[in-house]
Design an enzyme around this catalytic site. Structure first.
Site, PDB file in Angstrom:
ATOM      1  CD  GLU A  24      -1.863   1.582   2.909  1.00 18.63           C
ATOM      2  OE1 GLU A  24      -2.778   0.998   3.499  1.00 18.63           O
ATOM      3  OE2 GLU A  24      -1.082   2.393   3.452  1.00 18.63           O
ATOM      4  CG  ASP A  83      -4.840  -1.934   0.208  1.00 18.44           C
ATOM      5  OD1 ASP A  83      -4.158  -2.965   0.205  1.00 18.44           O
ATOM      6  OD2 ASP A  83      -4.822  -1.114   1.163  1.00 18.44           O
TER       7      ASP A  83
END
Length: 342
Positions: free
Chosen positions: A50, A107
């Site tokens: 991330e 993500d």
């Protein structure tokens, strides 16, 4: 669905940088090493997919190609170690090997692919576009599942699908980054990423059917009605506070943003128990305050206070969200900002 059609129309093209040199310099000095590692300062100074994805996206928005190349080099050599083309999610400087969890986090994969896709197109770099295509194709192959007629992205390859836990499938709405879908559709036409985004938007709304009216960070879809997943706090917390920012960046209409009024006030954002509505914590760093202020401007036309729009490095996460919010406001809602902040 008009909402979904509208929300999936935006992606930031590179024009004049929307992140100022002084802001980007401060971010880089606080969170990016010379080797291109993006450091999570509030989480034991680890790095993860991330943080690397956010770093790539912010470097693109700041039009800092040398730093983008450094972050991509670190990401490619240190985290892209999985055979499926996705990134290992956790990296720790003081451990051997440095990768301490080889599972992926979607993500991070989505942010990395998105930044590579944007940069590859803007800088006419076929290598970055090919790398982005590989990640998006792997996401389509390994992370998409169909649940009650809706096709959504799982948080990771291991641990969230049916057969991995009793309350599976489990999803995390903050992993659905809607502004990426038009870019993903171009990179990987074989998967209908536009429809995936529309389905994830529907499930976001269904997940908020609780006392607080907000989606929990981790959602079990094992039953007809979504509910907080077992083993996680039943809260709208650090994960999902970025959901309204993602919705604004993707061009969401007011009806999609309305439920998130409950998470913001003049002091910043709130962690909330979704089963009781109890406020568990106020998050007051400037990055969090700016998300609430941007939401108030988009919904009510209220000007963003100068203090909230002034970039101030605090924790990695709050600082990252603050720069993404500033990028959104300067591109799409400049009237929300004072002249000095535009």
């Amino acid at each position: 669905m008009a909402l979904a059609t509208t929300i999936l129309a935006a992606a930031p093209a590179l024009g004049a940088p929307t992140i100022r040199p002084d802001e980007w310099s401060a971010y880089r000095q606080n969170y990016v090493t010379d080797t291109g590692r993006v450091v999570d300062t509030a989480n034991g100074n680890i790095s993860h997919s991330e943080s690397q994805g956010y770093g790539l996206l912010l470097a693109y928005l700041a039009d800092d190609r040398p730093t983008f190349e450094a972050i991509w080099s670190f990401t490619r050599t240190e985290l892209m170690v999985r055979p499926d083309g996705l990134a290992a999610w956790r990296w720790e400087e003081d451990k051997t090997p440095h990768v301490t969890d080889t599972n992926n986090a979607s993500d991070g994969d989505i942010l990395i692919a998105y930044a590579l896709g944007l940069a590859g197109q803007a800088w006419n770099d076929p290598g970055k576009l090919e790398a982005a295509r590989g990640i998006v194709a792997a996401l389509g192959d390994d992370l998409l599942v169909q649940i009650n007629g809706l096709r959504v992205t799982l948080p990771g390859v291991e641990g969230f699908a049916v057969g991995h836990r009793d309350d599976a499938p489990v999803v995390n709405p903050s992993y659905w980054i809607w502004e990426t879908r038009p870019v993903f559709q171009q990179l990987d036409p074989d998967t209908d990423w536009q429809s995936v985004g529309e389905d994830e938007l529907k499930l976001l709304s269904l997940s908020a059917n609780n006392t607080a009216g907000l989606p929990p960070d981790w959602v079990s879809l094992a039953e007809d009605d979504p509910r907080p997943a077992d083993g996680f706090p039943p809260e709208f917390g650090y994960n999902n506070i970025r959901v309204p920012l993602y919705l604004m960046r993707a061009g969401a209409p007011a009806e999609a943003l309305e439920p998130f009024r409950a998470m913001a006030d003049d002091d910043g954002l709130k962690r909330i128990d979704v089963t009781t509505g109890e406020v568990k914590e106020h998050l007051t760093e400037p990055g969090y305050q700016l998300i609430g202020a941007a939401l108030a401007c988009v919904l009510d036309g209220k000007s963003v206070p100068a203090d909230a729009s002034r970039f101030a490095p605090t924790s990695y996460y709050a600082a990252t969200l603050q720069l993404l919010a500033l990028d959104f406001l300067r591109r799409e809602r400049a009237q929300c900002l004072t002249e000095d902040s535009r």
